[in-house]
Design an enzyme around this catalytic site. Structure first.
Site, PDB file in Angstrom:
ATOM      1  CE  LYS A  53      -3.840  -2.445   2.011  1.00 29.55           C
ATOM      2  NZ  LYS A  53      -4.498  -2.971   3.206  1.00 29.55           N
ATOM      3  CD  GLN A  97      -3.484  -4.734   6.256  1.00 35.01           C
ATOM      4  OE1 GLN A  97      -3.390  -3.731   5.563  1.00 35.01           O
ATOM      5  NE2 GLN A  97      -4.062  -5.844   5.835  1.00 35.01           N
ATOM      6  CG  ASP A 120     -10.133  -0.465   4.605  1.00 31.98           C
ATOM      7  OD1 ASP A 120      -9.907  -0.661   3.399  1.00 31.98           O
ATOM      8  OD2 ASP A 120      -9.387  -0.864   5.519  1.00 31.98           O
TER       9      ASP A 120
END
Ligand code: NDP
Length: 297
Positions: A53, A97, A120
């Site tokens: 990322k 994460q 997200d």
């Protein structure tokens, strides 16, 4: 006849060129978009994902910061970090994460992220917004799949889509986005009886189980579209999906490979959401500068 292979790499590269332009515009006219990634524990796969990322951010010109916490970090420390990032004007997207260490309450962590920075799309308010047809951020993996289907002109309206898997990050939002597009959606889980009887009637099958080779050619209607979300590491080190690819590609009309299918799209949509968050923040700042009002998203 062999299926058309849907190349996630190809679509992702094309989208990334457009994203670079949006980043350039933001950077030149306002500020560089910024993404913060929180990583707790030493899960090796998570470390690879976070590294990728950060690398993609760099390629696109997005500022990124990684916050590494050891596996025994108290939850309140991570919550405090999120509060700091919520208040940081240089950070437009915040990502935690997953998975997190066992002692951390994922729900509390996700709910602490400011909704307008929740790139997200996992915050309960953003999940509700998606469910009611007013999505602010679409979760990256299913969003990427919708883009792939559109790129290959695969129709969704009136089609029967079977989603195998009901996780909050893939299966459920995938089903909502397919519904949004007018598909008739069936969701299957580990409790489903006779999985094959569902998949055989599907025009589109989305596999998101983490079970290597679960979908075999005999479970697919000829000409159906098969999207493989699974990323599984076999004992011999080889990477594979949830679909028995060699047989399935002889039966399906379209199919995604693993690797090079859904994976590159997930990360691309994360970049897209981060840029969108920055564009909204810019628009809000401009309105506030103009008339002092506070715009609600
Ligand atoms: P989860 O483990 O959270 O969910 C798996 C789902 O599959 C569950 O709902 C489970 O059902 C269902 N399932 C398990 N076995 C069966 C079965 N035999 N028949 C039908 N359903 C079954 O996984 P995720 O959704 O997080 O991820 C799924 C896979 O996708 C993983 O391999 C993951 O690595 C990969 N992934 C890939 C991404 C990418 O970018 N390519 C992004 C995210 C994930 P139940 O709820 O009943 O237990």
């Amino acid at each position: 006849m062999s299926a058309t292979i849907i190349s996630g790499n190809f679509i992702a590269n094309k989208l990334r060129e457009e994203l670079k332009q949006r980043v350039r515009t933001l950077t030149e006219t306002w500020m560089q978009p910024g993404l913060a990634v929180i990583l707790a524990g030493d899960n090796p796969a998570s470390r690879v994902y976070v590294r990728n990322k950060a690398k993609t951010c760099e390629e696109l010109g997005i500022h990124s910061e990684i916050f590494n916490f050891s596996g025994d970090t108290p939850q309140k420390t991570i919550l405090q970090q999120i509060q700091d990032l919520n208040a940081n004007p240089e950070i437009h997207g915040i990502l935690v994460q997953l998975p997190l260490p066992d002692h951390i309450q994922i729900n509390e962590i996700v709910a602490a992220i400011a909704t307008e920075k929740d790139v997200d799309g996992f915050h309960p308010c953003n999940v509700g917004a998606l469910a009611t047809g007013h999505a602010l951020f679409r979760p990256c993996t299913p969003f990427g799949i919708i883009k792939m289907l559109a790129e290959y002109d695969i129709p969704l309206q009136g089609q029967h889509a079977v989603v195998v898997g009901r996780s909050n990050i893939v299966g459920k939002p995938m089903a909502l986005m397919l519904l949004e597009k007018g598909a008739t959606v069936t969701i299957c889980t580990s409790q489903t009886r006779e999985l094959a009887s569902h998949t055989r009637s599907a025009d589109i099958i989305i596999m998101a189980t983490g079970k290597p080779g679960l979908l075999t050619s005999g479970m697919i209607k000829a000409g159906a579209t098969v999207i493989d979300v699974g990323i599984n590491r076999l004992a011999n080190g080889q990477l594979c999906g949830d679909v028995e690819f060699s047989g399935a590609k002889e039966k399906a009309g379209y199919i995604t490979p693993v690797p090079g299918g859904v994976g590159p799209m997930t990360i691309t949509m994360l970049m897209n959401n981060t840029i969108e968050a920055a564009e909204r923040a810019k628009a809000k700042a401009q309105v506030e500068a103009r008339d002092g009002s506070v715009q609600q998203f």
